[in-house]
Design an enzyme around this catalytic site. Structure first.
Site, mmCIF file in Angstrom:
data_model
loop_
_atom_site.group_PDB
_atom_site.id
_atom_site.type_symbol
_atom_site.label_atom_id
_atom_site.label_comp_id
_atom_site.label_asym_id
_atom_site.label_seq_id
_atom_site.Cartn_x
_atom_site.Cartn_y
_atom_site.Cartn_z
ATOM 1 N N ASN A 48 -2.907 -9.130 15.999
ATOM 2 C CA ASN A 48 -4.249 -9.352 15.459
ATOM 3 C C ASN A 48 -5.245 -9.641 16.579
ATOM 4 O O ASN A 48 -6.349 -9.083 16.624
ATOM 5 C CB ASN A 48 -4.250 -10.538 14.488
ATOM 6 C CG ASN A 48 -3.583 -10.229 13.166
ATOM 7 O OD1 ASN A 48 -3.275 -9.090 12.854
ATOM 8 N ND2 ASN A 48 -3.349 -11.262 12.382
ATOM 9 N N ARG A 376 -5.018 6.173 6.500
ATOM 10 C CA ARG A 376 -3.896 5.793 7.359
ATOM 11 C C ARG A 376 -2.616 6.187 6.642
ATOM 12 O O ARG A 376 -2.300 5.618 5.600
ATOM 13 C CB ARG A 376 -3.886 4.293 7.631
ATOM 14 C CG ARG A 376 -5.083 3.761 8.393
ATOM 15 C CD ARG A 376 -4.874 2.298 8.754
ATOM 16 N NE ARG A 376 -6.096 1.663 9.220
ATOM 17 C CZ ARG A 376 -6.573 1.757 10.454
ATOM 18 N NH1 ARG A 376 -5.916 2.478 11.338
ATOM 19 N NH2 ARG A 376 -7.691 1.134 10.791
ATOM 20 N N HIS A 436 -13.318 5.801 3.884
ATOM 21 C CA HIS A 436 -12.337 4.724 3.703
ATOM 22 C C HIS A 436 -11.820 4.660 2.275
ATOM 23 O O HIS A 436 -10.883 3.928 1.974
ATOM 24 C CB HIS A 436 -12.996 3.396 4.101
ATOM 25 C CG HIS A 436 -12.067 2.233 4.165
ATOM 26 N ND1 HIS A 436 -12.145 1.171 3.291
ATOM 27 C CD2 HIS A 436 -11.030 1.956 4.998
ATOM 28 C CE1 HIS A 436 -11.200 0.286 3.584
ATOM 29 N NE2 HIS A 436 -10.512 0.732 4.610
ATOM 30 N N TYR A 469 1.752 -4.721 2.055
ATOM 31 C CA TYR A 469 0.422 -5.139 1.616
ATOM 32 C C TYR A 469 0.404 -5.219 0.097
ATOM 33 O O TYR A 469 1.029 -4.403 -0.583
ATOM 34 C CB TYR A 469 -0.646 -4.129 2.033
ATOM 35 C CG TYR A 469 -0.853 -3.946 3.514
ATOM 36 C CD1 TYR A 469 -0.053 -4.582 4.470
ATOM 37 C CD2 TYR A 469 -1.862 -3.115 3.979
ATOM 38 C CE1 TYR A 469 -0.255 -4.388 5.816
ATOM 39 C CE2 TYR A 469 -2.074 -2.914 5.333
ATOM 40 C CZ TYR A 469 -1.259 -3.547 6.254
ATOM 41 O OH TYR A 469 -1.452 -3.354 7.588
ATOM 42 N N ARG A 565 -9.412 -13.394 2.301
ATOM 43 C CA ARG A 565 -8.298 -13.567 3.235
ATOM 44 C C ARG A 565 -8.770 -13.858 4.654
ATOM 45 O O ARG A 565 -8.244 -14.708 5.339
ATOM 46 C CB ARG A 565 -7.435 -12.309 3.238
ATOM 47 C CG ARG A 565 -6.163 -12.434 4.072
ATOM 48 C CD ARG A 565 -5.478 -11.102 4.282
ATOM 49 N NE ARG A 565 -6.074 -10.339 5.356
ATOM 50 C CZ ARG A 565 -6.435 -9.070 5.273
ATOM 51 N NH1 ARG A 565 -6.281 -8.416 4.144
ATOM 52 N NH2 ARG A 565 -6.976 -8.443 6.295
ATOM 53 N N HIS A 593 -4.479 -7.454 0.377
ATOM 54 C CA HIS A 593 -5.335 -6.322 0.752
ATOM 55 C C HIS A 593 -6.191 -5.816 -0.401
ATOM 56 O O HIS A 593 -7.160 -5.092 -0.172
ATOM 57 C CB HIS A 593 -4.438 -5.194 1.289
ATOM 58 C CG HIS A 593 -5.182 -4.099 1.975
ATOM 59 N ND1 HIS A 593 -5.374 -2.860 1.406
ATOM 60 C CD2 HIS A 593 -5.783 -4.048 3.196
ATOM 61 C CE1 HIS A 593 -6.048 -2.085 2.238
ATOM 62 N NE2 HIS A 593 -6.304 -2.776 3.331
#
Length: 707
Positions: A48, A376, A436, A469, A565, A593
């Protein structure tokens, strides 16, 4: 009159993110957590932080260099933000390595797992390690020495190097160039970061083995000193997209020049001579005060390799077994979706139906077309294979492959080429926008005409992250939503603006205004003394206009409950401003997520799912999708998940108005991860029993009495 532009009403974006990473670090420090899980979280926080430097620190460095005088919503100029970041990162490293060196490593050793970094420990395995070095490692090593004809090398971002100080021996002839400095890349990408003894839980960092035998690479020289070094470069880039046909090639060119970008972080090992440290910092042109001495194992992010390869399941959390939804177990998937909307919550429920929907569509003669947005994907993706098969089988396959997905550029380029080779139509999005949104549409010929089946999600089409996730998947063939998604794909492929949306909102067209109108409706209802409520679960809340709208709603009396989060710019609990706002953050077993947005709407409740957070980039610089959840059954699932998560006392942190977080404590511990797993299990068990009941054989009459 309250001025909601006042910087004192906003938390700093970067410092808020660092607070988030500290909450993740807490998971590595929990003594009642299995040891391998603590090791995993040490890996996660390191990765991260690496991305934070590559993107956020790099961006603020650029702002600072421009000296434009700009500041963040909280009023801090770039230079002050950077000072605060570096101070916080140094504290973070102190806590991280204190936990790793003094607790995790010794406790793993006691449990029979050895991660050996001390040269005194490695000497005991010298013969074994020398064999490994000579027969495996040495063959892929390439020393890069600095000399008159060898310029100072451009080292790659994120890779570990051994720097060696050399002294010429008498056997070196004058005809050979002299050097006193050399670098060797640790070939972790080729050999793995750790050497593991077969059938043992003993691990040796690759760099420690290379350091043991580094002298064998420099015959004729004596090695005066060795030190590990690691640099992190700015990896966020913009691509000129005026010529869309060249986008793939331009991104490939950008990837190839990553080793030439600015150095945003420099890490070195104790023992590096001061003169050499100064030289390296100048040579690499390290920006700012981002120089860190590491006196332990470098790059703890690679510890994930040990977690994944270890057979010590007794030191890990029990693996969740995703439940395959009963709706799809005994019936055709198209029949089920035609009958009703189906909402799944991953990873508690299996991701297999998503893959199977694509695989079935590839073979189904009645399927005419498949359209999908790819942001992704995973390596060895079954989804990608299904799409390729569909194209080979003559289906009209259209894929929006977002090449600009940070960190996945190369994988997405590879996917694009494989799909194009199979005959799929691949497009790369809209200029200057990242796509996205997560949407799949299947067009199928049926008895009553053409029907559109849609899968809309909060998570990527990635089978690997679907196990890690938590995300929602909605299967629907609602005609109006199908029309909306069809218009969305026309926008992406043909730049065709929609006539109007039936139910969805899309960024950057109207999503910002949609969110603001939903918030303001609750504000007006509260002013009219009606019940008003906003509940949202998202990753990040940073957009200034959204924060101000939420403040206005709170001032009017709207009760606002948020689960965020990560980073958050809003200050809850400010007297007269945000007293009606509470903010929770859940960190634990899975990465939270999903994005959920709920508005009471005078009792006519609205439930939405989305790919978008409340961030400026999501609302203005990306293609994002907000879609409604209409069925009573699906809404009940979302409501139950929210109820469980807001009741969590095992993994929840509460945001204070000063930007600090306090771990929620209660006499009764409630773990939302376990409770959701139990809820899904009971729900599916109930569905199974109901299905079995329907399938029971029931005689129409008593045959004996009828005779």
């Amino acid at each position: 009159m309250i001025d909601l532009n006042n910087p004192q009403y906003f938390l700093n974006r970067e410092w808020s993110w660092l607070e988030f990473n500290n909450r993740v670090l807490y998971e590595a420090c929990e003594e009642d957590k299995p040891l391998m899980e603590r090791l995993k979280f040490a890996s996660i926080v390191t990765r991260n932080l690496e991305e934070f430097f590559m993107v956020r620190v790099a961006a603020i460095n650029k702002q600072n260099e421009l000296e434009t005088g700009g500041s963040s919503p909280d009023g801090l100029p770039p230079a002050e933000q950077l000072m605060g970041i570096m101070a916080r990162v140094r504290d973070f490293y102190k806590k991280l390595y204190g936990e790793f060196d003094k607790k995790i490593l010794p406790e793993l050793l006691q449990a029979g797992v050895k991660i050996l970094t001390d040269p005194a420990d490695l000497v005991k395995y010298q013969d074994y390690l020398k064999h490994i070095f000579q027969n495996r490692i040495r063959k892929v090593l390439t020393p890069l020495s600095v000399g008159p004809t060898h310029p100072f090398p451009r080292l790659n971002s994120g890779r570990l190097y051994i720097a060696a100080g050399l002294k010429r021996g008498p056997e070196i002839p004058d005809s050979i160039e002299l050097t006193d400095l050399s670098f060797v890349e640790v070939p972790a990408s080729a050999l793995g970061r750790f050497i593991k003894i077969e059938d043992e839980e003993t691990y040796f960092p690759l760099e420690c083995v290379i350091k043991m035998f580094v002298g064998e690479l420099y015959h004729g020289y004596s090695v005066e000193w060795v030190s590990q070094i690691r640099i992190t470069r700015d990896t966020d880039f913009n691509v000129d997209t005026d010529a869309a046909s060249d986008l793939l090639m331009r991104i490939e060119e950008k990837i190839k020049t990553m080793h030439m970008r600015d150095v945003v972080k420099f890490e070195y090992e104790k023992g590096l001579p001061d003169t050499r440290l100064k030289e390296l910092v100048e040579r690499f042109d390290v920006v700012g005060d981002s120089i860190f001495q590491i006196d332990s194992l470098f790059d703890l992010g690679s510890l994930m390799e040990i977690y994944m390869s270890s057979s010590r399941n007794d030191l890990k959390e029990p693996q969740i077994k995703p439940v395959y939804p009963m709706e799809f177990q005994s019936r055709d998937i198209f029949e089920v979706i035609e009958e009703k909307d189906v909402l799944l919550y991953h990873p508690y429920q299996s991701y297999d139906p998503v893959v199977e929907l694509i695989e079935k569509s590839a073979e189904d003669p009645d399927v005419l077309a498949i359209k999908l947005t790819l942001y992704r994907t995973s390596s060895r993706s079954a989804i990608l294979k299904g799409l390729i098969k569909a194209a080979v089988n003559g289906k009209y396959v259209t894929i929006l492959d977002e090449l600009k997905a940070r960190g996945d550029e190369e994988r997405n380029i590879s996917a694009a080429r494989a799909l194009e080779d199979a005959g799929a139509h691949v497009i790369y999005g809209i200029a200057n926008l990242k796509t996205h949104t997560k949407a799949l549409m299947i067009v199928r010929k049926e008895r009553n005409g053409i029907r559109r089946y849609c899968h809309l999600a909060t998570g990527n089409y990635n089978e690997t992250t679907a196990k890690l996730y938590s995300d929602f998947s909605l299967f629907t063939c609602d005609e109006m939503i199908g029309e909306d998604i069809s218009q969305l794909f026309n926008l992406l492929t043909g730049f065709s603006l929609p006539n109007k949306w039936n139910y969805v909102a899309v960024a950057p067209i109207d999503l910002r205004e949609k969110f603001l109108s939903l918030i303001r409706r609750e504000t007006e209802n509260a002013k009219n003394r009606m019940n008003a409520r906003i509940i949202a679960k998202l990753n990040t809340l940073l957009d200034k206009e959204i924060v101000q709208a939420l403040y206005e709603a709170s001032i009017a009396g709207v009760k606002i409950s948020l689960i965020i989060r990560g980073g958050c710019a809003l200050k809850p609990g400010l007297k007269g401003i945000s007293e009606n706002i509470t903010i929770h953050s859940i960190i634990g077993r899975f990465l939270e997520h999903a994005r959920i947005y709920y508005f009471y709407n005078g009792g006519d409740e609205d439930y939405f799912l989305s790919s978008a957070d409340w961030m400026t980039r999501n609302l203005d610089r990306r293609v994002e999708l907000l879609f409604p959840v209409k069925s009573k059954e699906s809404r009940a699932i979302i409501g139950k998940v929210l109820d469980i998560q807001f009741s969590d006392t095992a993994n929840t942190w509460i945001l204070n108005s000063d930007g600090s977080y306090a771990l929620r404590k209660d006499k009764k511990t409630r773990d939302s991860f376990k409770e959701i797993e139990e809820y899904i299990d009971k729900k599916e068990d109930k569905a199974r029993r109901e299905m079995e009941k329907k399938l029971e054989f029931k005689p129409i009459r008593n045959l004996e009495k009828g005779l």
